[in-house]
Design a protein around this motif. Structure first.
Motif, PDB file in Angstrom:
ATOM      1  N   UNK A  41       0.825  -1.214   0.000  1.00 57.33           N
ATOM      2  CA  UNK A  41       0.000   0.000   0.000  1.00 57.33           C
ATOM      3  C   UNK A  41       0.853   1.256   0.000  1.00 57.33           C
ATOM      4  N   UNK A  42       2.033   1.182   0.607  1.00 58.40           N
ATOM      5  CA  UNK A  42       2.953   2.321   0.599  1.00 58.40           C
ATOM      6  C   UNK A  42       3.787   2.256  -0.668  1.00 58.40           C
ATOM      7  N   UNK A  43       3.789   3.343  -1.423  1.00 61.66           N
ATOM      8  CA  UNK A  43       4.495   3.368  -2.701  1.00 61.66           C
ATOM      9  C   UNK A  43       5.995   3.126  -2.506  1.00 61.66           C
ATOM     10  N   UNK A  44       6.563   2.238  -3.348  1.00 60.77           N
ATOM     11  CA  UNK A  44       7.996   1.900  -3.383  1.00 60.77           C
ATOM     12  C   UNK A  44       8.439   1.026  -2.210  1.00 60.77           C
ATOM     13  N   UNK A  45       7.488   0.477  -1.448  1.00 60.39           N
ATOM     14  CA  UNK A  45       7.853  -0.380  -0.333  1.00 60.39           C
ATOM     15  C   UNK A  45       6.935  -1.602  -0.294  1.00 60.39           C
ATOM     16  N   UNK A  46       7.521  -2.740   0.080  1.00 55.79           N
ATOM     17  CA  UNK A  46       6.760  -3.955   0.356  1.00 55.79           C
ATOM     18  C   UNK A  46       7.099  -4.374   1.778  1.00 55.79           C
ATOM     19  N   UNK A  47       6.087  -4.454   2.642  1.00 59.88           N
ATOM     20  CA  UNK A  47       6.284  -4.671   4.078  1.00 59.88           C
ATOM     21  C   UNK A  47       5.658  -6.005   4.474  1.00 59.88           C
ATOM     22  N   UNK A  48       6.446  -6.801   5.197  1.00 56.14           N
ATOM     23  CA  UNK A  48       5.967  -8.088   5.708  1.00 56.14           C
ATOM     24  C   UNK A  48       6.280  -8.179   7.184  1.00 56.14           C
ATOM     25  N   UNK A  49       5.262  -8.511   7.986  1.00 53.73           N
ATOM     26  CA  UNK A  49       5.437  -8.737   9.418  1.00 53.73           C
ATOM     27  C   UNK A  49       4.767 -10.062   9.769  1.00 53.73           C
ATOM     28  N   UNK A  86      12.698   2.528  -3.325  1.00 55.62           N
ATOM     29  CA  UNK A  86      12.644   3.983  -3.474  1.00 55.62           C
ATOM     30  C   UNK A  86      13.751   4.521  -4.362  1.00 55.62           C
ATOM     31  N   UNK A  87      14.887   3.800  -4.441  1.00 56.99           N
ATOM     32  CA  UNK A  87      15.980   4.210  -5.316  1.00 56.99           C
ATOM     33  C   UNK A  87      15.911   3.391  -6.607  1.00 56.99           C
ATOM     34  N   UNK A  88      15.855   4.022  -7.779  1.00 61.44           N
ATOM     35  CA  UNK A  88      15.721   3.269  -9.031  1.00 61.44           C
ATOM     36  C   UNK A  88      16.902   2.338  -9.314  1.00 61.44           C
ATOM     37  N   UNK A  89      18.067   2.682  -8.812  1.00 61.85           N
ATOM     38  CA  UNK A  89      19.256   1.890  -9.144  1.00 61.85           C
ATOM     39  C   UNK A  89      19.598   0.846  -8.087  1.00 61.85           C
ATOM     40  N   UNK A  90      18.942   0.897  -6.925  1.00 61.91           N
ATOM     41  CA  UNK A  90      19.288  -0.013  -5.845  1.00 61.91           C
ATOM     42  C   UNK A  90      18.046  -0.705  -5.286  1.00 61.91           C
ATOM     43  N   UNK A  91      18.288  -1.846  -4.669  1.00 61.58           N
ATOM     44  CA  UNK A  91      17.249  -2.560  -3.938  1.00 61.58           C
ATOM     45  C   UNK A  91      17.782  -2.835  -2.543  1.00 61.58           C
ATOM     46  N   UNK A  92      17.048  -2.368  -1.549  1.00 62.47           N
ATOM     47  CA  UNK A  92      17.425  -2.597  -0.160  1.00 62.47           C
ATOM     48  C   UNK A  92      16.429  -3.564   0.473  1.00 62.47           C
ATOM     49  N   UNK A  93      16.984  -4.583   1.114  1.00 54.18           N
ATOM     50  CA  UNK A  93      16.154  -5.533   1.848  1.00 54.18           C
ATOM     51  C   UNK A  93      16.489  -5.367   3.322  1.00 54.18           C
ATOM     52  N   UNK A  94      15.484  -4.964   4.091  1.00 54.07           N
ATOM     53  CA  UNK A  94      15.691  -4.706   5.519  1.00 54.07           C
ATOM     54  C   UNK A  94      14.940  -5.758   6.313  1.00 54.07           C
ATOM     55  N   UNK A  95      15.618  -6.355   7.246  1.00 51.76           N
ATOM     56  CA  UNK A  95      14.980  -7.336   8.135  1.00 51.76           C
ATOM     57  C   UNK A  95      15.265  -6.945   9.572  1.00 51.76           C
ATOM     58  N   UNK A  96      14.287  -7.184  10.453  1.00 53.74           N
ATOM     59  CA  UNK A  96      14.459  -6.829  11.863  1.00 53.74           C
ATOM     60  C   UNK A  96      13.641  -7.784  12.719  1.00 53.74           C
ATOM     61  N   UNK A  97      14.139  -7.970  13.937  1.00 56.86           N
ATOM     62  CA  UNK A  97      13.428  -8.864  14.850  1.00 56.86           C
ATOM     63  C   UNK A  97      12.151  -8.197  15.350  1.00 56.86           C
ATOM     64  N   UNK A  98      12.243  -6.923  15.666  1.00 62.69           N
ATOM     65  CA  UNK A  98      11.069  -6.182  16.148  1.00 62.69           C
ATOM     66  C   UNK A  98      11.009  -4.816  15.492  1.00 62.69           C
ATOM     67  N   UNK A  99       9.824  -4.245  15.534  1.00 61.27           N
ATOM     68  CA  UNK A  99       9.634  -2.912  14.986  1.00 61.27           C
ATOM     69  C   UNK A  99       8.311  -2.320  15.426  1.00 61.27           C
ATOM     70  N   UNK A 100       8.172  -1.036  15.158  1.00 51.95           N
ATOM     71  CA  UNK A 100       6.928  -0.334  15.496  1.00 51.95           C
ATOM     72  C   UNK A 100       6.603   0.608  14.355  1.00 51.95           C
ATOM     73  N   UNK A 101       5.323   0.673  13.984  1.00 53.87           N
ATOM     74  CA  UNK A 101       4.899   1.509  12.863  1.00 53.87           C
ATOM     75  C   UNK A 101       3.921   2.552  13.361  1.00 53.87           C
TER      76      UNK A 101
END
Length: 456
Positions: free
Chosen positions: A152-160, A179-194
């Motif tokens: 739902x958020x543009x340029x991001x795919x979020x999985x929890x 969000x960057x056309x030339x790069x792909x960042x994959x972020x993983x975390x044990x916990x988070x808050x939105x």
């Protein structure tokens, strides 16, 4: 004079009651129609209140003439039911004179409605359109489902994998950042808050104990891996926030007063005159002084006839094409002019219906001899349907350039006005009386017998 005041006084309460009742009906219909567009978008009460208030303007335009007819039927029906009309006639007051007070009242109502149509309704209609567009652009509030990627958020795919709905805390989070056309960042975390920022323009992800994997889109050889104890991601959330646009947008024909539209019509008339002049010039060049006629001097016996025919045919096609383009411009311009003329006449024809409905309601009320709202509303519905059928049909025909905008908008007033004068004359001569005894003849005799047996 006292009798005139009494007759006019009998109209005030039914008129106010009819306006309130009909406005409630229209408002309920509006809320039912737009409920699905408002629910689930997190709109404030003030925004919804503004939308309702702006849309009350077009309801007033439709309701006031309808309320005039219902109020007239109720007032004269009640007076006829209480034999007050008979008393007035016995004292020398004809039906023509009894109509005078509500007729002057309807003229005043029509004048106020004309002012409303030209000064209040256009601005309210424009504000309602702008606000409606702003609401339609706002997406529902972000919703995350455990174990499912949300895009739902543009340029991001979020999985929890796990979500606590009370605290908005996330567990085992994975985020794909495009969000960057030339790069792909994959972020993983044990916990988070939105959560959203205070101005609702940013969506914040506060992550703890995770990793960031960064690589190029085309070449995967440059690769970086970062570990963090705490990391924040700010995402654009303007699509989830409501932002009102300014009213400085272009206006349609229903968002302007008559004077403003007349200026536009004058400009369109000048454009149409220019189109006609261009058309006349092209026709004159094609059929009077055109080079096509030069072919008459050619010695066809010694010239290639096929080549001449092709040249003449090409020239004719060129002239025909230019004339077709010009006529289409004229037709399109005429349709635009008619759309404005329709709205100009509508601003006066609908208020004039208040006067027409007095001529219909007064004699019908004396014939019905019923002063209840139900009877008045039922009879009025017939005339409302006839009036709006004329109005809608006339507007469609005028927009398609099949009927003059004047006749399209005023035909209903002329037809119903003539009918009102006719039944007023008949009622004044006491030559017509409306009775509903014929309805009892439609009831089967077995039902009548059964009803009599039950009563006995």
């Amino acid at each position: 004079m006292i009798i005139y005041k009494y007759i006019l006084k009998n109209h005030i309460a039914p008129f106010v009651f009819s306006n309130i009742t009909l406005m409630a009906v229209f408002l309920l219909q509006f809320l039912m129609k737009f409920a699905d567009k408002l629910v689930g978008k997190g709109l404030s009460t003030w925004v919804i209140f503004q939308l309702i208030v702006y849309n009350l303007a077009w309801m007033v335009v439709l309701v006031v003439p309808m309320a005039v007819l219902i109020a007239t039927l109720m007032a004269f029906g009640s007076m006829a039911q209480n034999n007050e009309v008979a008393i007035f006639k016995a004292s020398g007051l004809s039906l023509y004179k009894m109509i005078i007070p509500p007729l002057f009242g309807s003229i005043l109502v029509a004048y106020l409605l004309i002012m409303f149509n030209n000064h209040v309704y256009p601005n309210a209609n424009h504000a309602a359109r702008v606000l409606g567009n702003d609401i339609s652009r706002k997406k529902p509030t972000l919703s995350l489902v455990p174990g499912i990627f949300s895009q739902e958020v543009q340029n991001y795919a979020i999985l929890a994998r796990d979500i606590d709905p009370k605290t908005n805390e996330l567990s085992n989070v994975t985020i794909y950042d495009y969000s960057s056309p030339s790069k792909v960042n994959i972020v993983s975390a044990i916990k988070g808050k939105i959560y959203f920022t205070a101005d609702q323009k940013k969506l914040m992800l506060d992550l703890t104990n995770g990793e960031i994997h960064e690589s190029e889109v085309v070449n995967f050889i440059p690769y970086r891996k970062l570990k963090f104890k705490r990391h924040k991601i700010a995402m654009d959330a303007s699509q989830f926030s409501f932002q009102q646009s300014s009213n400085d947008l272009s206006r349609g024909e229903r968002e302007m007063g008559a004077n403003e539209m007349l200026l536009i019509v004058d400009s369109l008339q000048l454009i149409e005159n220019r189109f006609f002049k261009e058309l006349n010039d092209r026709v004159n060049r094609a059929f009077k002084n055109d080079s096509i006629y030069a072919y008459n001097k050619i010695n066809f016996s010694s010239t290639n006839l096929k080549g001449i025919y092709f040249r003449i045919e090409d020239r004719i096609r060129s002239v025909q094409s230019s004339i077709t383009v010009n006529t289409r411009q004229i037709d399109y311009n005429r349709i635009n002019m008619n759309a404005f003329w329709v709205e100009i006449h509508k601003k006066y024809s609908i208020p004039f219906a208040c006067i027409v409905f007095i001529l219909i309601g007064a004699p019908l009320g004396t014939m019905l001899r019923k002063g209840g709202f139900g009877v008045a509303a039922g009879v009025s519905l017939i005339f409302f349907l006839i009036y709006w059928a004329f109005l809608i049909g006339g507007e469609k025909l005028a927009d398609r350039n099949l009927l003059s905008p004047f006749w399209g908008m005023w035909a209903a007033n002329f037809v119903l006005g003539a009918f009102g004068l006719f039944i007023t004359y008949k009622a004044a001569k006491e030559k017509i009386e409306l009775r509903f005894d014929f309805i009892t003849k439609l009831i089967p005799k077995s039902w009548k017998q059964q009803s009599e047996d039950e009563n006995s």
